[in-house]
Structures are given as structure tokens and as C-alpha cells.
Motif scaffolding. Structure first.
Motif, PDB file in Angstrom:
ATOM      1  N   SER A 278       0.820  -1.209   0.000  1.00  0.00           N
ATOM      2  CA  SER A 278       0.000   0.000   0.000  1.00  0.00           C
ATOM      3  C   SER A 278       0.854   1.258   0.000  1.00  0.00           C
ATOM      4  O   SER A 278       0.369   2.349  -0.325  1.00  0.00           O
ATOM      5  N   ASN A 279       2.131   1.116   0.372  1.00  0.00           N
ATOM      6  CA  ASN A 279       3.061   2.242   0.345  1.00  0.00           C
ATOM      7  C   ASN A 279       3.943   2.216  -0.900  1.00  0.00           C
ATOM      8  O   ASN A 279       5.026   2.822  -0.918  1.00  0.00           O
ATOM      9  N   GLY A 280       3.495   1.514  -1.938  1.00  0.00           N
ATOM     10  CA  GLY A 280       4.185   1.535  -3.217  1.00  0.00           C
ATOM     11  C   GLY A 280       5.331   0.563  -3.362  1.00  0.00           C
ATOM     12  O   GLY A 280       6.053   0.610  -4.356  1.00  0.00           O
ATOM     13  N   MET A 281       5.522  -0.339  -2.402  1.00  0.00           N
ATOM     14  CA  MET A 281       6.599  -1.328  -2.501  1.00  0.00           C
ATOM     15  C   MET A 281       6.100  -2.565  -3.242  1.00  0.00           C
ATOM     16  O   MET A 281       4.907  -2.832  -3.301  1.00  0.00           O
ATOM     17  N   SER A 282       7.014  -3.337  -3.763  1.00  0.00           N
ATOM     18  CA  SER A 282       6.646  -4.545  -4.487  1.00  0.00           C
ATOM     19  C   SER A 282       6.193  -5.632  -3.517  1.00  0.00           C
ATOM     20  O   SER A 282       6.531  -5.614  -2.334  1.00  0.00           O
ATOM     21  N   ALA A 283       5.444  -6.596  -4.056  1.00  0.00           N
ATOM     22  CA  ALA A 283       4.985  -7.712  -3.230  1.00  0.00           C
ATOM     23  C   ALA A 283       6.163  -8.543  -2.731  1.00  0.00           C
ATOM     24  O   ALA A 283       6.111  -9.117  -1.637  1.00  0.00           O
ATOM     25  N   THR A 284       7.223  -8.595  -3.518  1.00  0.00           N
ATOM     26  CA  THR A 284       8.415  -9.336  -3.094  1.00  0.00           C
ATOM     27  C   THR A 284       9.031  -8.723  -1.851  1.00  0.00           C
ATOM     28  O   THR A 284       9.471  -9.439  -0.936  1.00  0.00           O
TER      29      THR A 284
END
Length: 456
Positions: A278-284
Motif C-alpha cells: 500500500s506504500n508503493g513497494m513490491s509484493a516481493t
């Protein structure tokens, strides 16, 4: 399971007569009737069982601990996207394992001759829950399959394994349980990343089926190695428990503190991957945060368990665990928007938050030194944390705020979850401070409250 609490149960499962018999069997002057038994703490049979138990713990308990990855993925699917109660699946899977402790341990001891049958029944039933979950299209179906079916099968086969380990490892039991303790953390370091990759490439039906096949192939060949040291009919019947400890203030102090800790403890593992995306980071990167938390958890549990063995006051350890974890929640998690800050939170929270359960063995003996009473107290603490675990799912769903309000801490999507988690941990720490009060003064306060209540 985060399983330190389950392993500590083994310390209280034997009656004094059992311990005396084990001491005799482990000595060099064994009576003729015990010569056919494999030795304790050494030998091929002991290590074979311990390593097999390590694999079962790492794979079959490590999977539900990685549910945060599934929750993040499920929330992106059309059939689950608008449902804020997805976390109930994960909290059900782990919560039932905690709640079942006061029920399963007496059953295992009473029906010890059926331990291997329990393993052979519970193991496939647990894996079958994943296969059934791969066909689920509603949240209710996921809760029943990936949550209830999986956890029921798990507790049926896992408790007999722990009882077998308890028979083989006596003098070096701390080392044996330390090795088992690290199993779920080791798998937790790799499993979230693997599951995240599978989910992104193949979806959840294929991922659940592939996981079921992998668990079957990796653990199935080890089933014949799960043999106890004593014959199944050789484990003594349970001794009647003295419940006098329920009247002691110390029991209720730790019970309230433990329940508050259990109520807030599971939220980071459930929501950290979703918070990251939700803060723009990747799922990885979200899955990597769970990996870091799992690694820190291993060191935290080993450290707190070691220090609780008379090296540091129990009250100081438990207060430190709850308080530092609360501070980390309010700061590193609540105000974080960058990966490196969340990584620091995962390490700090994993180390200190998980350390609390590593002191449960000592808490039980502090409440009552009698072995069976100490285990009963331990089991009730386990039950209390399980209740908190199960409630975390619906509470998290109610607290999740989909109406974002920029610039307001409590208005963010996860703001109320962060506040609730930190508050629970603070209550846990504050409750234990009562332990520093003189027992007589505390009893006097309780009597006065009772008189006032009666007067009103």
C-alpha cells in the motif's frame, strides 16, 4: 508454532514418577527391564526422531506463519477484494493450535497407545485442507479449509510428535527444543518468498495444490521415523492437577498480560506485506519483511528462553519484550513509508515480540512449582493467547480503514490497526508492573475491592 509455547509444554507433561524413571533409564546402571530401550539424549534413534520433528515443524508449522503473503494476494482478487476479514483464515489456522493445548495434551497422555495412529490420521487431514482450499471461491470456504481443516489436522499429529521428543531428550532437552524452535523461523525465512513467487505466477489454486504435494513428498518418507523411546503403553496416566494456583494474584497478572500480548501480537505478521504494497513497494519486498521477522524471531526466542533460566528476572524480560515491541509498532511501523524503516521494524519486533512466549515455561513454574499445576497454568496461558489470536482476524477487519485521509496518522488505512497493536502491547507491559507490588498489599487491595463491590 511461533511454537515455543507448545514445546515448553513438554517440560510439564511428566509426573514426578516419570522423571525418576527417566533418570534411572538414562544412567549407566539401568535395570534389566530397560536394557532394550534406546538411550536418552544420544544415539541414532534420538537424533533421527529430532531431525524428523525438525522437518515437520519447519514445513507444516511454517506454512500458516506465512499467511500474510496469502492475505496480501487474496485482497487483490475480485472475489475477495472488498472483504476486510481475510485475516480470519490465518488467525484461525494458528489460533486453534494454541487453544487446543489444554485439551490435546491430556488426551495424548491418556490415549498414548494411539499416538502413531493420530499422526497417520492428522498428517494427511492437514494436507487435505490445502487441497480443499484450492477449490474455495468464498471466504467462508477458505476459513473452513485453509484455516480449520489445516489446524485440526496439525494439532492431531503434532502433539504426539512433541511427546515422543520429550521421551528421547531429557538431559539435553534445552538443546533439542532450541533446535526445534529454530525450525519455523528457518522456514519462515524462505517460505514467504517462495509462496509469493508461486502466487504471482500461477495463482492460489495451483499454489495450494503444489504446496500440498511438496509437503506430502517432503514429510511422508519421514513418518516411519516418528517413534517414541517408550512403548506406547509405557507412558504414565495423568496425575490429578491441583488448581490452587487460580486463586493466586500472580496467575491473573500474567494471564491478563499474556492475553493482551496475544491480542496484539499477530497483526504485524498479518498486515505487514499489505502495508508495504500500500506504500508503493513490491509484493516481493512485502514477503521479504516476513522473512526478516522470522529470522529475528529465532534469535529472540533463543535469547529470551536462555535468559529466563535464572539469569535475568522474569518480570524484567516480559516487560522488556512487550514494551520494546510496542515502541517499535508506534514508531517504525506506524510512521514508516520506506522499506528500510519497515525492515528495522521487522527485525526489532520479531526479536522482542516473539521473546515473550519463550518465557512461558518459567512463568508456569513461577505461578506454581508443582509440575502438573505448572503445566495447567501454562496450558491456560496458551489458551489465552489462542483466544487473542482468533480474535485478531475479525478485529483487524473491523479496524482496517479503507477511507484514506492523507496527513492523519489515525486516518491511514492501517492507522487504527497500528494503534490497537501498540496499545495491546503497552497494556501487556503495564500489567506485569503489578508484579513489583508486594503480594500482601495486592491481596489487601483485592479484598478492599471485594468489600466495596459487596457494599454497593
Amino acid at each position: 508454532m511461533d511454537s515455543t509455547e507448545l514445546r515448553n509444554a513438554s517440560d510439564f507433561r511428566r509426573s514426578p514418577q516419570d522423571n525418576d524413571n527417566t533418570t534411572v533409564q538414562a544412567s549407566s546402571q539401568e535395570p534389566p527391564t530397560t536394557q532394550s530401550l534406546p538411550p536418552c539424549d544420544v544415539g541414532l534413534a534420538a537424533w533421527r526422531l529430532l531431525l524428523a520433528a525438525f522437518v515437520f515443524e519447519a514445513l507444516l508449522w511454517g506454512f500458516p506463519l506465512s499467511f500474510g503473503v496469502f492475505q496480501d494476494y487474496y485482497s487483490t482478487l475480485p472475489q475477495f477484494k472488498d472483504n476486510s476479514y481475510i485475516s480470519i483464515v490465518g488467525t484461525t489456522a494458528s489460533g486453534i493450535s494454541y487453544i487446543a493445548a489444554p485439551i490435546m495434551v491430556p488426551l495424548i497422555r491418556r490415549y498414548s497407545k494411539y499416538r502413531r495412529q493420530m499422526i497417520w490420521f492428522g498428517w494427511p487431514f492437514c494436507i487435505l485442507g490445502l487441497v480443499a482450499g484450492s477449490f474455495a471461491q468464498t471466504l467462508g470456504a477458505l476459513i473452513f479449509t485453509q484455516g480449520i481443516m489445516y489446524s485440526v489436522g496439525f494439532i492431531i499429529f503434532y502433539y504426539p510428535i512433541l511427546e515422543m521428543v520429550n521421551e528421547f531428550w531429557v538431559v539435553r532437552r534445552g538443546m533439542a527444543y532450541g533446535l526445534l524452535c529454530s525450525a519455523s523461523g528457518v522456514s519462515g525465512a524462505a517460505m514467504p518468498v517462495i509462496l509469493r513467487t508461486l502466487l504471482e505466477r500461477y495463482g492460489y489454486p495451483t499454489t495450494l495444490r503444489a504446496t500440498a504435494v511438496a509437503l506430502f513428498l517432503l514429510t511422508g518418507p519421514l513418518l516411519p521415523l516418528l517413534k517414541g523411546r517408550l512403548p506406547d503403553t509405557g507412558v504414565s496416566a495423568p496425575v490429578k492437577t491441583n488448581w490452587r494456583f487460580i486463586k493466586r494474584p500472580l496467575f491473573w497478572i500474567y494471564s491478563v498480560s499474556n492475553f493482551a500480548m496475544g491480542l496484539g501480537y499477530f497483526f504485524p505478521a498479518l498486515y505487514l506485506p499489505s502495508y508495504a504494497t500500500s506504500n508503493g513497494m513490491s509484493a516481493t519486498k512485502g514477503a521479504l519483511l516476513l522473512t526478516l521477522m522470522s529470522l529475528a524471531q529465532v534469535f529472540g526466542q533463543l535469547s529470551f528462553g536462555y535468559l529466563s533460566d535464572g539469569k535475568v528476572p522474569l518480570t524484567l524480560l516480559t516487560i522488556t519484550s512487550s514494551l520494546v515491541a510496542a515502541i517499535a509498532v508506534y514508531t517504525c511501523w506506524g510512521l514508516a513509508s520506506a522499506f528500510h524503516t519497515l525492515a528495522i521494524f521487522a527485525l526489532v519486533y520479531g526479536f522482542f515480540g516473539a521473546g515473550y512466549t519463550a518465557t512461558w515455561g518459567r512463568i508456569g513454574t513461577a505461578i506454581d512449582s508443582e509440575p502438573n499445576a505448572a503445566f495447567a497454568a501454562f496450558a491456560l496461558l496458551n489458551f489465552g493467547k489462542g483466544i487473542g489470536n482468533v480474535l485478531a482476524g475479525p478485529i483487524g477487519g473491523a479496524l482496517l480503514n479503507t477511507n484514506l485521509q492523507a496527513g492523519r496518522y489515525e486516518g491511514r488505512a492501517y492507522g487504527r490497526i497500528v494503534m490497537f497493536t501498540g496499545s495491546c502491547l503497552l497494556v501487556s507491559a503495564a500489567t506485569i508492573v503489578v508484579c513489583f507490588l508486594d503480594a500482601a498489599k495486592l491481596s489487601s487491595v483485592l479484598r478492599k475491592l471485594k468489600v466495596i463491590t459487596s457494599f454497593r
